[in-house]
Design an enzyme around this catalytic site. Sequence first.
Site: not given
Ligand code: NDP
Length: 494
Positions: A236, A270
């Site tokens: 997502e 999102c």
């Molecule tokens: P990120 O992609 O930065 O992070 C998402 C999660 O992935 C966090 O828990 C992060 O940890 C973790 N993460 C980071 N690097 C890795 C890796 N290499 N492997 C596995 N996990 C990893 O997104 P954001 O938290 O900034 O969220 C915002 C984004 O989410 C926006 O693009 C938004 O559109 C999207 N989103 C999509 C939704 C949907 O339903 N389609 C709903 C809500 C949001 P850490 O934070 O510790 O770096």
Amino acid sequence: MTTTTETFESHSPADGRVIGTYPMMDADEVREVVDRARIASLWWADLGFDERRRRLLRFKGLLARRSRELAELVHAENGKPTDDALLEIILSVEHVNWAALNAEKVLRRRRVKPGLLTINHDARVEYQPLGVVGVIGPWNYPVFTPIGSIAYALAAGNTVVFKPSEYTPAIGQWLIDAIHEVVPEQPVAQLVTGKGATGAALCESGVDKISFTGSTPTGKKVMAACAASLTPVLLECGGKDAVLVDRDADLDKAADAATFGAFSNAGQTCVGVERVYVHQEVYDEFLTLVAEKARALTPGHGPDSSYGPMTMPSQIEVVREHVRDALARGGQAVVGGPESVGEGVVEPIVLAHVPEDSLAVMEETFGPTLVVNPVRDMDEAVDRANAADFGLAASVFTRSRATMERVASRLRVGMVSMNSWVMYAGVSALPWGGVGQSGFGRIHGPDGLREFARSKSTVRERFAIPLTLTSFARHPNTTEIVRRVTSVMHGHGR
Ligand code: NDP
């Protein structure tokens, strides 16, 4: 159990105070948690649909009763106003309820009709739990988003290991503690905390599926990490959602929805509205309405502000760059401008006539900005909306039912709201997910339950018939008889 000594803190985006301190878990620790989840998964799967439903309904009750406490924590750690936090909690309550009540109906073993060739067989399909599901969540909707995976995965009989965003671990901990209150016997839902490396370790920990919500670039890394072990993924990811406004639309209603969709949660949604395509005949009127509504907003740090500060400091620079790029390419700032981008709170920005190849039109801004562009007609609006690589959701405003349906079916997105914004999120039975760079797979609804189950097909011979096809002892005439029957039954199709 091995324990790490390294920790990290989560802070309030409003005043920087420390909300909590959490271990930075490494790969060994993540694997230990997953091992415990695997043992618990056997117990949880054996409990059966009835008992799991009872536990999840108790969790729902707890969420509903303690929603104010959780909303205050969300306000403190994520920064959004308390009422917005309550809204995502209320939606989450609905989803836990739906998943609990419908899991058995959707996933139970059921009979399917055999064909003529297999008429002597009883055929069934069942949906068994996968085992352990790794859930990786973002910070922007730190309750609603992970619950869409956690509740459905648990209802389908899996255990869950949840890695919340590094910006919202306290909210993640609250959710996991609440589940533990209703299921104290076994760790059916556990937390792993840390930064990106901890999420990456979860992908490589041997879980049976990863349900990831976050940005598209991270989603690609998750998919690549999971490819090595063929761990299935549900992604997502980000969006660049558009609102399409036809000339016959209720303009005030459309402007109100676009303004809320663009600016609530500081645009960090999102499915937030980032672009509006308005029929040229009503463009000026619509833009005036949006500008009035945007100017009336009062963003800030308080629990009752229109929206809060940016949760993730690094996003502020992205917003600034998108606004500068739009203006440099000839776009007009109707409300605010580059000066609206503060250190924490970003004031509302409305941009008009922004070229379609600008960053503010093509890439996810994820801030309180809105691009409003005119179009000749709804066909052009659909073409422009579909030109983005993302395809999460969209809204269409018109009084014509025919236009609404035609536009909705042509939009290359996973979800469409007609004469409203985001209302699909409130219908638990509807699947949620995107296409293209917005990801694939579905949470919510029956599809969301099946994402966390594997289908198993069984056939049982009820009685023997003389026409045995799958035997070396098959009679030479058998194939010919079956060929003739097939020809009579299907040969007339053109
Ligand atoms: P990120 O992609 O930065 O992070 C998402 C999660 O992935 C966090 O828990 C992060 O940890 C973790 N993460 C980071 N690097 C890795 C890796 N290499 N492997 C596995 N996990 C990893 O997104 P954001 O938290 O900034 O969220 C915002 C984004 O989410 C926006 O693009 C938004 O559109 C999207 N989103 C999509 C939704 C949907 O339903 N389609 C709903 C809500 C949001 P850490 O934070 O510790 O770096």
